[in-house]
Write a protein that holds these residues in place. Structure first.
Motif, PDB file in Angstrom:
ATOM      1  N   ASP A  57     -35.222 118.193  44.628  1.00 32.01           N
ATOM      2  CA  ASP A  57     -33.108 118.755  43.586  1.00 32.01           C
ATOM      3  C   ASP A  57     -32.776 118.558  43.115  1.00 32.01           C
ATOM      4  O   ASP A  57     -33.291 117.324  42.477  1.00 32.01           O
ATOM      5  CB  ASP A  57     -32.800 118.419  45.221  1.00 32.01           C
ATOM      6  N   GLY A  58     -32.228 119.258  42.740  1.00 32.42           N
ATOM      7  CA  GLY A  58     -31.602 119.082  41.172  1.00 32.42           C
ATOM      8  C   GLY A  58     -30.402 118.085  41.192  1.00 32.42           C
ATOM      9  O   GLY A  58     -29.982 118.413  42.787  1.00 32.42           O
ATOM     10  N   ARG A  63     -25.488 116.466  44.076  1.00 32.37           N
ATOM     11  CA  ARG A  63     -24.371 115.958  44.050  1.00 32.37           C
ATOM     12  C   ARG A  63     -23.266 116.370  45.528  1.00 32.37           C
ATOM     13  O   ARG A  63     -22.724 115.740  46.078  1.00 32.37           O
ATOM     14  CB  ARG A  63     -23.431 116.855  43.576  1.00 32.37           C
ATOM     15  N   SER A  64     -23.638 117.685  45.729  1.00 34.86           N
ATOM     16  CA  SER A  64     -23.089 118.239  46.736  1.00 34.86           C
ATOM     17  C   SER A  64     -23.105 117.257  47.934  1.00 34.86           C
ATOM     18  O   SER A  64     -22.500 117.040  49.236  1.00 34.86           O
ATOM     19  CB  SER A  64     -23.925 119.614  47.003  1.00 34.86           C
ATOM     20  N   ILE A  66     -23.989 114.048  47.966  1.00 39.30           N
ATOM     21  CA  ILE A  66     -23.230 112.457  48.530  1.00 39.30           C
ATOM     22  C   ILE A  66     -22.343 112.986  48.903  1.00 39.30           C
ATOM     23  O   ILE A  66     -20.893 112.629  48.822  1.00 39.30           O
ATOM     24  CB  ILE A  66     -23.255 112.414  46.607  1.00 39.30           C
ATOM     25  N   LYS A  67     -21.027 114.689  47.995  1.00 41.39           N
ATOM     26  CA  LYS A  67     -19.895 114.914  48.580  1.00 41.39           C
ATOM     27  C   LYS A  67     -19.902 114.684  49.842  1.00 41.39           C
ATOM     28  O   LYS A  67     -18.669 114.370  50.510  1.00 41.39           O
ATOM     29  CB  LYS A  67     -19.383 115.936  47.948  1.00 41.39           C
ATOM     30  N   GLU A  68     -20.612 115.815  50.028  1.00 43.00           N
ATOM     31  CA  GLU A  68     -20.674 115.476  51.826  1.00 43.00           C
ATOM     32  C   GLU A  68     -20.578 114.286  53.105  1.00 43.00           C
ATOM     33  O   GLU A  68     -19.960 113.896  53.460  1.00 43.00           O
ATOM     34  CB  GLU A  68     -22.117 116.234  52.619  1.00 43.00           C
ATOM     35  N   LEU A  69     -21.831 113.196  52.319  1.00 46.04           N
ATOM     36  CA  LEU A  69     -22.145 111.945  52.808  1.00 46.04           C
ATOM     37  C   LEU A  69     -20.268 111.340  52.706  1.00 46.04           C
ATOM     38  O   LEU A  69     -20.258 110.732  53.435  1.00 46.04           O
ATOM     39  CB  LEU A  69     -23.071 111.901  51.837  1.00 46.04           C
TER      40      LEU A  69
END
Length: 104
Positions: A57-58, A63-64, A66-69
């Motif tokens: 994964d890039g 980042r997405s 991490i934002k969800e977590l």
């Protein structure tokens, strides 16, 4: 019926809560990233670039996740300032179980 082949847990394994695995509000990507983060040493330098190097994964995918977590309370990030007041490193707080849900 499934056959599951397990390994002996004497080295190179991680023990963690099942909380995030059973959380239906999390995507599989977020569950996988949190599992990976929990498997790393406590002194590992958590940052987007470093996490992205550990999988195919890039950085945008990391980042997405991490934002969800963050949204679900498993991860907190705080930008730290250096002695001159400029932003420097980011401090990560990673939880196996979000605050307030420890006894669920």
């Amino acid at each position: 019926m499934a056959q599951i082949f397990r390994v002996e847990r004497t080295k190179n394994f991680t023990v963690m809560s099942n909380h995030h695995f059973k959380n239906k509000n999390l995507t599989l990507k977020a569950k996988g990233l949190l599992s990976l983060m929990l498997s790393l040493p406590d002194d590992w330098n958590y940052n987007m670039q470093g996490l992205a190097t550990l999988s195919r994964d890039g950085i945008d995918s990391v980042r997405s996740a991490i934002k969800e977590l963050e949204h679900h309370g498993y991860v907190e990030r705080h930008r730290l300032r250096n002695e001159y007041g400029f932003y420097g490193d980011t401090e990560y707080i990673i939880r196996e179980v979000p605050l307030g849900e420890e006894n669920d």
